[in-house]
Write a protein that holds these residues in place. Structure first.
Motif, PDB file in Angstrom:
ATOM      1  N   LEU A  41      36.036  52.319   3.873  1.00 43.90           N
ATOM      2  CA  LEU A  41      37.111  51.329   3.804  1.00 43.90           C
ATOM      3  C   LEU A  41      37.810  51.456   2.459  1.00 43.90           C
ATOM      4  O   LEU A  41      37.168  51.428   1.404  1.00 43.90           O
ATOM      5  CB  LEU A  41      36.554  49.912   3.953  1.00 43.90           C
ATOM      6  CG  LEU A  41      37.523  48.756   3.648  1.00 43.90           C
ATOM      7  CD1 LEU A  41      38.738  48.796   4.555  1.00 43.90           C
ATOM      8  CD2 LEU A  41      36.809  47.416   3.751  1.00 43.90           C
ATOM      9  N   GLY A  42      39.131  51.614   2.485  1.00 44.25           N
ATOM     10  CA  GLY A  42      39.884  51.650   1.242  1.00 44.25           C
ATOM     11  C   GLY A  42      41.114  52.527   1.342  1.00 44.25           C
ATOM     12  O   GLY A  42      41.418  53.082   2.401  1.00 44.25           O
ATOM     13  N   ARG A  43      41.816  52.629   0.232  1.00 47.25           N
ATOM     14  CA  ARG A  43      42.940  53.551   0.150  1.00 47.25           C
ATOM     15  C   ARG A  43      42.410  54.970   0.296  1.00 47.25           C
ATOM     16  O   ARG A  43      41.428  55.354  -0.346  1.00 47.25           O
ATOM     17  CB  ARG A  43      43.639  53.409  -1.195  1.00 47.25           C
ATOM     18  CG  ARG A  43      44.424  52.123  -1.350  1.00 47.25           C
ATOM     19  CD  ARG A  43      45.866  52.262  -0.941  1.00 47.25           C
ATOM     20  NE  ARG A  43      46.573  53.269  -1.727  1.00 47.25           N
ATOM     21  CZ  ARG A  43      47.680  53.874  -1.307  1.00 47.25           C
ATOM     22  NH1 ARG A  43      48.170  53.598  -0.118  1.00 47.25           N
ATOM     23  NH2 ARG A  43      48.281  54.754  -2.076  1.00 47.25           N
ATOM     24  N   ILE A  44      43.044  55.763   1.137  1.00 46.20           N
ATOM     25  CA  ILE A  44      42.575  57.130   1.356  1.00 46.20           C
ATOM     26  C   ILE A  44      43.204  58.022   0.291  1.00 46.20           C
ATOM     27  O   ILE A  44      44.258  58.629   0.477  1.00 46.20           O
ATOM     28  CB  ILE A  44      42.901  57.614   2.783  1.00 46.20           C
ATOM     29  CG1 ILE A  44      42.356  56.612   3.815  1.00 46.20           C
ATOM     30  CG2 ILE A  44      42.291  58.989   3.024  1.00 46.20           C
ATOM     31  CD1 ILE A  44      42.631  57.010   5.253  1.00 46.20           C
ATOM     32  N   ASN A  77      29.855  54.235   0.215  1.00 43.79           N
ATOM     33  CA  ASN A  77      30.855  54.183  -0.852  1.00 43.79           C
ATOM     34  C   ASN A  77      30.437  55.136  -1.976  1.00 43.79           C
ATOM     35  O   ASN A  77      29.668  54.756  -2.859  1.00 43.79           O
ATOM     36  CB  ASN A  77      30.997  52.767  -1.390  1.00 43.79           C
ATOM     37  CG  ASN A  77      32.146  52.642  -2.383  1.00 43.79           C
ATOM     38  OD1 ASN A  77      32.797  53.633  -2.716  1.00 43.79           O
ATOM     39  ND2 ASN A  77      32.395  51.440  -2.870  1.00 43.79           N
ATOM     40  N   PRO A  78      30.951  56.373  -1.968  1.00 46.22           N
ATOM     41  CA  PRO A  78      30.570  57.347  -3.000  1.00 46.22           C
ATOM     42  C   PRO A  78      31.440  57.300  -4.243  1.00 46.22           C
ATOM     43  O   PRO A  78      31.253  58.101  -5.160  1.00 46.22           O
ATOM     44  CB  PRO A  78      30.758  58.679  -2.266  1.00 46.22           C
ATOM     45  CG  PRO A  78      31.908  58.426  -1.344  1.00 46.22           C
ATOM     46  CD  PRO A  78      31.796  56.977  -0.920  1.00 46.22           C
ATOM     47  N   VAL A 121      35.299  46.313  -1.701  1.00 37.94           N
ATOM     48  CA  VAL A 121      34.974  46.671  -0.316  1.00 37.94           C
ATOM     49  C   VAL A 121      33.475  46.655  -0.094  1.00 37.94           C
ATOM     50  O   VAL A 121      32.995  46.366   1.016  1.00 37.94           O
ATOM     51  CB  VAL A 121      35.575  48.036   0.059  1.00 37.94           C
ATOM     52  CG1 VAL A 121      37.094  47.961   0.068  1.00 37.94           C
ATOM     53  CG2 VAL A 121      35.104  49.149  -0.885  1.00 37.94           C
ATOM     54  N   THR A 122      32.708  46.963  -1.142  1.00 37.41           N
ATOM     55  CA  THR A 122      31.254  46.912  -1.031  1.00 37.41           C
ATOM     56  C   THR A 122      30.788  45.484  -0.772  1.00 37.41           C
ATOM     57  O   THR A 122      29.941  45.235   0.097  1.00 37.41           O
ATOM     58  CB  THR A 122      30.601  47.468  -2.308  1.00 37.41           C
ATOM     59  OG1 THR A 122      30.938  48.855  -2.439  1.00 37.41           O
ATOM     60  CG2 THR A 122      29.094  47.315  -2.277  1.00 37.41           C
TER      61      THR A 122
END
Length: 388
Positions: free
Chosen positions: A212-215, A282-283, A292-293
């Protein structure tokens, strides 16, 4: 100092034209400040069609497109019309939210008038350079950040892990914690939908690993894709769910040919998509706080993350998720494999994460910013009396 006595000028490189975790936190903060009786005026670049309406009064800053990332705008100063607006607003504290030219000028403007300035640190910009093979410039970027932050009266950071890094880098001695909350009405386990999963062709018992997030590459897309490949090599059945949009989507789609890309989601649709996954990966190592975490934890989902400032303040290794060294593909894949093999472990870690998320109340958290403002003003006034 009463909230009604505060007049806050907020200077941000991105307040609402592109949606991200940082500017959503800023808008939520401004909403809280206005409800508390403070006067707030925001100075930020604007575009014709922003991602969402701004909270509060927004004054446009001149800006240019960011090199290689045209969707972002880089503020380039405080022209006369903006300085006149600042003078008319007559703030008693300046809050900068991005280390750009306008922020430097705003701090200079404040120092000339004996007004305290606060900087909130939302992203570790120096870590971005590795994703663009520009590590050579990291010392110069860190020196520029240090010059700006040491001219401020205090820094606001979202976690003690970030504060420790900034203290070690000698950015500022006065560092306060401005954590992040989560909207529990939006993000919760009840949003999970097997029907929605089935509409995407996901079986009820299939393990879904979410992004989840901006790619964008600095979110660790290369590591995420490599973990996916390692899981395939180990024979771990799973599906990848990608929630979000961004300029690196074509690269990510090529790296994850079987991935389910659902694009940008908002509101209940976003919460449903996230809660319908089983493990959150989430790396990224670039965030100061993993918004997002925390949202994944609020959905009772275990988190697998890199040991970085955006995760260590949230994820308790072996309790609410699993932490691994940044870029350790095998360790990250092994953590997901463990959750795939043990649904009860997923449940226990997810429930522990949910319990933590329930403690993150936005109003309490934003109240700490009010206290930081008041302390900075009182300290500056005390020093002025001593000198006078």
């Amino acid at each position: 100092m009463a909230p009604e006595d505060l007049r806050i000028a907020l200077v941000s490189g991105n307040y609402n034209y592109v949606r991200d975790g940082a500017n959503q936190a800023l808008n939520r903060l401004v909403g809280f400040l206005l409800r508390s009786g403070c006067k707030v005026r925001i100075y930020s670049p604007t575009v014709a069609e922003p991602a969402f309406p701004p909270t509060g009064d927004l004054v446009s800053l001149p800006a240019v497109a960011a090199p290689g990332r045209a969707e972002y705008r880089v503020p380039i100063g405080l022209p006369a019309r903006v300085r006149r607006d600042l003078e008319a607003f007559d703030p008693n504290i300046i809050h900068i939210a991005s280390p750009d030219v306008s922020a430097h000028r705003a701090v200079t403007w404040a120092r000339k008038r004996g007004i305290p300035s606060i900087a909130s640190v939302h992203t570790r910009f120096e870590t971005y350079l590795a994703y663009y093979h520009l590590e050579l410039f990291e010392p110069a970027v860190r020196a520029t950040l240090r010059r700006l932050y040491r001219r401020c009266d205090a820094l606001l950071v979202p976690a003690e892990s970030t504060a420790a890094v900034l203290r070690a880098q000698r950015m500022n001695r006065n560092i306060a914690i401005w954590s992040r909350g989560v909207d529990r009405a939006q993000f919760n386990p009840e949003r999970r939908s097997l029907e929605w999963r089935r509409s995407l062709g996901i079986g009820d018992e299939e393990l879904v690993v979410a992004f989840l997030g901006r790619i964008v590459m600095e979110k660790g897309l290369d590591v995420f894709a490599a973990v996916h490949d390692e899981l395939i090599a180990r024979g771990i059945a799973h599906r990848v769910l990608v929630i979000g949009e961004g300029p690196a989507r074509p690269w990510f789609e090529k790296a994850l040919p079987a991935g389910l890309f659902v694009g940008h989601q908002e509101g209940e649709d976003l919460a449903r998509a996230l809660a319908s996954a089983d493990v959150f990966l989430n790396p990224s190592i670039t965030e100061t706080f993993g918004n997002v975490t925390l949202e994944a934890m609020a959905c009772a989902m275990p988190v697998v993350a890199a040991v970085a400032t955006g995760a260590t303040n949230l994820v308790r290794d072996g309790e609410t998720g699993t932490l691994a060294e940044p870029g350790d593909i095998c360790a990250l894949a092994a953590a997901i494999a463990a959750y795939a093999a043990d649904p009860d472990l997923r449940r226990r870690h997810g429930e522990a994460g949910l319990a933590f998320a329930k403690t993150q109340d936005w109003d309490v958290i934003n109240g700490s910013v009010l206290k930081t403002y008041a302390r900075a003003i009182e300290r500056r006034e005390r020093l002025a009396r001593i000198k006078g």
